[in-house]
Design an enzyme around this catalytic site. Structure first.
Site, PDB file in Angstrom:
ATOM      1  N   HIS A 162     110.243   4.857  -1.826  1.00 47.17           N
ATOM      2  CA  HIS A 162     109.349   4.006  -1.024  1.00 47.17           C
ATOM      3  C   HIS A 162     110.186   2.800  -0.592  1.00 47.17           C
ATOM      4  O   HIS A 162     110.110   1.723  -1.183  1.00 47.17           O
ATOM      5  CB  HIS A 162     108.139   3.554  -1.845  1.00 47.17           C
ATOM      6  CG  HIS A 162     107.248   4.689  -2.279  1.00 47.17           C
ATOM      7  ND1 HIS A 162     107.612   5.591  -3.236  1.00 47.17           N
ATOM      8  CD2 HIS A 162     106.015   5.046  -1.870  1.00 47.17           C
ATOM      9  CE1 HIS A 162     106.630   6.474  -3.406  1.00 47.17           C
ATOM     10  NE2 HIS A 162     105.645   6.163  -2.582  1.00 47.17           N
TER      11      HIS A 162
ATOM     12  N   ASP B 184     108.728   2.868  -5.918  1.00 47.43           N
ATOM     13  CA  ASP B 184     108.133   1.546  -5.715  1.00 47.43           C
ATOM     14  C   ASP B 184     106.975   1.638  -4.717  1.00 47.43           C
ATOM     15  O   ASP B 184     107.054   1.097  -3.608  1.00 47.43           O
ATOM     16  CB  ASP B 184     109.250   0.608  -5.204  1.00 47.43           C
ATOM     17  CG  ASP B 184     108.769  -0.803  -4.992  1.00 47.43           C
ATOM     18  OD1 ASP B 184     107.745  -1.195  -5.576  1.00 47.43           O
ATOM     19  OD2 ASP B 184     109.445  -1.530  -4.223  1.00 47.43           O
TER      20      ASP B 184
HETATM   21  N1  SAM Z   1     111.206  -0.718  -2.326  1.00 50.23           N
HETATM   22  C1  SAM Z   1     111.097  -1.767  -1.326  1.00 50.23           C
HETATM   23  C2  SAM Z   1     111.899  -2.958  -1.774  1.00 50.23           C
HETATM   24  O1  SAM Z   1     111.957  -3.229  -2.987  1.00 50.23           O
HETATM   25  O2  SAM Z   1     112.501  -3.610  -0.918  1.00 50.23           O
HETATM   26  C3  SAM Z   1     109.666  -2.169  -1.103  1.00 50.23           C
HETATM   27  C4  SAM Z   1     108.753  -1.025  -0.849  1.00 50.23           C
HETATM   28  S1  SAM Z   1     107.078  -1.437  -0.564  1.00 50.23           S
HETATM   29  C5  SAM Z   1     106.510  -2.006  -2.108  1.00 50.23           C
HETATM   30  C6  SAM Z   1     106.351   0.155  -0.469  1.00 50.23           C
HETATM   31  C7  SAM Z   1     106.736   0.933   0.802  1.00 50.23           C
HETATM   32  O3  SAM Z   1     106.292   2.276   0.650  1.00 50.23           O
HETATM   33  C8  SAM Z   1     106.102   0.408   2.062  1.00 50.23           C
HETATM   34  O4  SAM Z   1     107.100   0.159   3.017  1.00 50.23           O
HETATM   35  C9  SAM Z   1     105.195   1.564   2.554  1.00 50.23           C
HETATM   36  O5  SAM Z   1     105.156   1.693   3.956  1.00 50.23           O
HETATM   37  C10 SAM Z   1     105.878   2.746   1.917  1.00 50.23           C
HETATM   38  N2  SAM Z   1     105.028   3.917   1.635  1.00 50.23           N
HETATM   39  C11 SAM Z   1     103.705   3.984   1.375  1.00 50.23           C
HETATM   40  N3  SAM Z   1     103.340   5.238   1.035  1.00 50.23           N
HETATM   41  C12 SAM Z   1     104.471   5.978   1.078  1.00 50.23           C
HETATM   42  C13 SAM Z   1     104.764   7.334   0.793  1.00 50.23           C
HETATM   43  N4  SAM Z   1     103.814   8.191   0.402  1.00 50.23           N
HETATM   44  N5  SAM Z   1     106.035   7.756   0.906  1.00 50.23           N
HETATM   45  C14 SAM Z   1     107.030   6.908   1.296  1.00 50.23           C
HETATM   46  N6  SAM Z   1     106.808   5.601   1.585  1.00 50.23           N
HETATM   47  C15 SAM Z   1     105.555   5.145   1.461  1.00 50.23           C
END
Ligand code: SAM
Length: 281
Positions: A41, A166
Site C-alpha cells: 500500500h 500499510d
Molecule cells: N505506505 C505509505 C507510506 O508510508 O508512505 C502510505 C500508504 S497509505 C497509509 C495507504 C495507501 O494504500 C493509500 O495510498 C491508498 O490509496 C492505498 N490503498 C488502499 N487500498 C489499497 C489496496 N487494496 N491495494 C493497494 N493500495 C491500496
C-alpha cells in the site's frame, strides 16, 4: 477509496513506521545477498508538505517536524539516523518541504543489487507514484490490490526481503484482513521480514487482534506501539507495528526509541508505549 496520505504525511504515526522501516532495511544490508522490499500500500512516494492538503491538517508539525532541529541523545541518534537522513537528503535546504513516503525511504536505502516492488490501487495516486519512479530499473510499480499482490509476489525471487503492509484502515474489518493477509503471506515466505501497520484509537479491537496474531503460531512476532494521547480522545491516538522475524536487537532498540518518541511527540500526559513479543523471545 477516500484515504489520501498527503493529509497525514510525516505525522507521529509515520515517524514510528518510517523509523522502523529504515532500521529494518539497514539490517537487511548487513548481509551481501540482494533483497527485495515489497510495499503493498505504497501511496505516492513523496509528499509536498507545503501543499494545501498537508497544510490543512499540519500533522507533520507534531511528527517529523519535532525531530529535525534537535540534538538527539547519543543512544537515539543511530536509531533515527537512517530515517531522518532520508528526509534531510530529500530537501536541499534546511527548510523541510518534501517528505519521503515509504517507497522513497526504501529506495533511498537500497543498494544497486536490491529491488523494490510497489503496489497502489488508487488510480490518481498510482499515476503519481509511477511517475515518481519512472525509468528506475530497480523499482517496479503496479496498479494492483495490495492484498492480492501480497500472495502473487511471494516469495520474492531474491528469497530475502521485507514486506510492508500499510493499509488505510477505511474498512471496519481491516484488522482481520491484516491477520489473514499475514497468515497467507507467511505460509509462502516464512523467512521474510514483515512490518504491518495498525491504528490505535478508541474502541479499536486490539485485544482480539493480538489474540488472532498469537494464534497464527508464527514463531517470532513483535508488537511496537506509540500512543501520543489518551485513548479516550477522538481520532487516531497512536499507532502500532507488528514486526515478524525482527532482527534480534530490535526489541532493545525499540525500548530506547519509543521512550524518546513518547517524550518528544506526546500530546497529553497519557501518552504511552508498548513493546512486547506476541510470540517469540
Ligand atoms: N505506505 C505509505 C507510506 O508510508 O508512505 C502510505 C500508504 S497509505 C497509509 C495507504 C495507501 O494504500 C493509500 O495510498 C491508498 O490509496 C492505498 N490503498 C488502499 N487500498 C489499497 C489496496 N487494496 N491495494 C493497494 N493500495 C491500496
Amino acid at each position: 477509496m477516500n484515504y489520501r496520505h498527503i493529509y497525514h504525511a510525516g505525522n507521529f504515526a509515520d515517524v514510528l513506521k518510517h523509523a522502523v522501516l529504515a532500521r529494518l532495511i539497514d539490517y537487511l544490508k548487513l548481509k551481501d545477498k540482494p533483497f527485495r522490499v515489497i510495499d503493498t500500500h505504497a501511496g505516492i512516494g513523496v509528499y509536498d508538505l507545503s501543499s494545501e492538503e498537508a497544510q490543512k491538517t499540519g500533522e507533520w508539525h507534531g511528527g517529523v517536524g519535532k525531530l529535525l532541529d534537535i540534538d538527539l541523545p547519543k543512544a537515539v541518534a543511530p536509531l533515527l539516523a537512517p530515517y531522518l537522513d532520508t528526509v534531510r537528503q530529500l530537501n536541499a535546504s534546511s527548510n523541510v518541504r518534501l517528505y519521503p513516503g515509504s517507497p522513497k525511504i526504501s529506495r533511498m536505502l537500497l543498494r544497486k543489487e536490491d529491488r523494490l516492488s510497489l503496489m497502489e490501487l488508487h488510480p490518481a495516486d498510482y499515476e503519481t507514484l509511477h511517475a515518481n519512479f519512472a525509468d528506475d530499473f530497480q523499482t517496479r510499480v503496479t496498479h494492483l490490490d495490495g492484498w492480492l499482490a501480497l500472495n502473487a509476489h511471494l516469495p520474492p525471487k531474491e528469497k530475502r526481503g521485507l514486506v510492508l503492509v500499510d493499509p488505510p484502515f477505511e474498512e471496519p474489518n481491516e484488522y482481520e484482513r491484516l491477520v489473514d493477509g499475514l497468515a497467507k503471506a507467511w505460509r509462502k515466505f516464512p523467512t521474510g521480514v514483515y512490518c504491518l501497520w495498525y491504528p490505535l484509537k478508541r474502541s479499536a479491537p486490539i485485544k482480539d487482534f493480538m489474540k488472532a496474531l498469537h494464534a497464527l503460531e508464527i514463531p517470532k512476532m513483535l508488537s511496537v506501539e506509540l500512543s501520543v494521547k489518551s485513548e479516550r480522545e477522538d481520532g487516531l491516538t497512536g499507532s502500532g507495528l507488528v514486526v515478524v522475524n525482527p532482527p534480534f536487537t530490535l526489541k532493545g532498540e525499540m525500548d530506547v526509541l519509543l521512550s524518546f518518541l513518547k517524550e518528544k511527540l506526546a500530546q497529553d500526559r497519557f501518552a504511552s508505549t508498548r513493546n512486547v513479543w506476541i510470540r517469540g523471545e
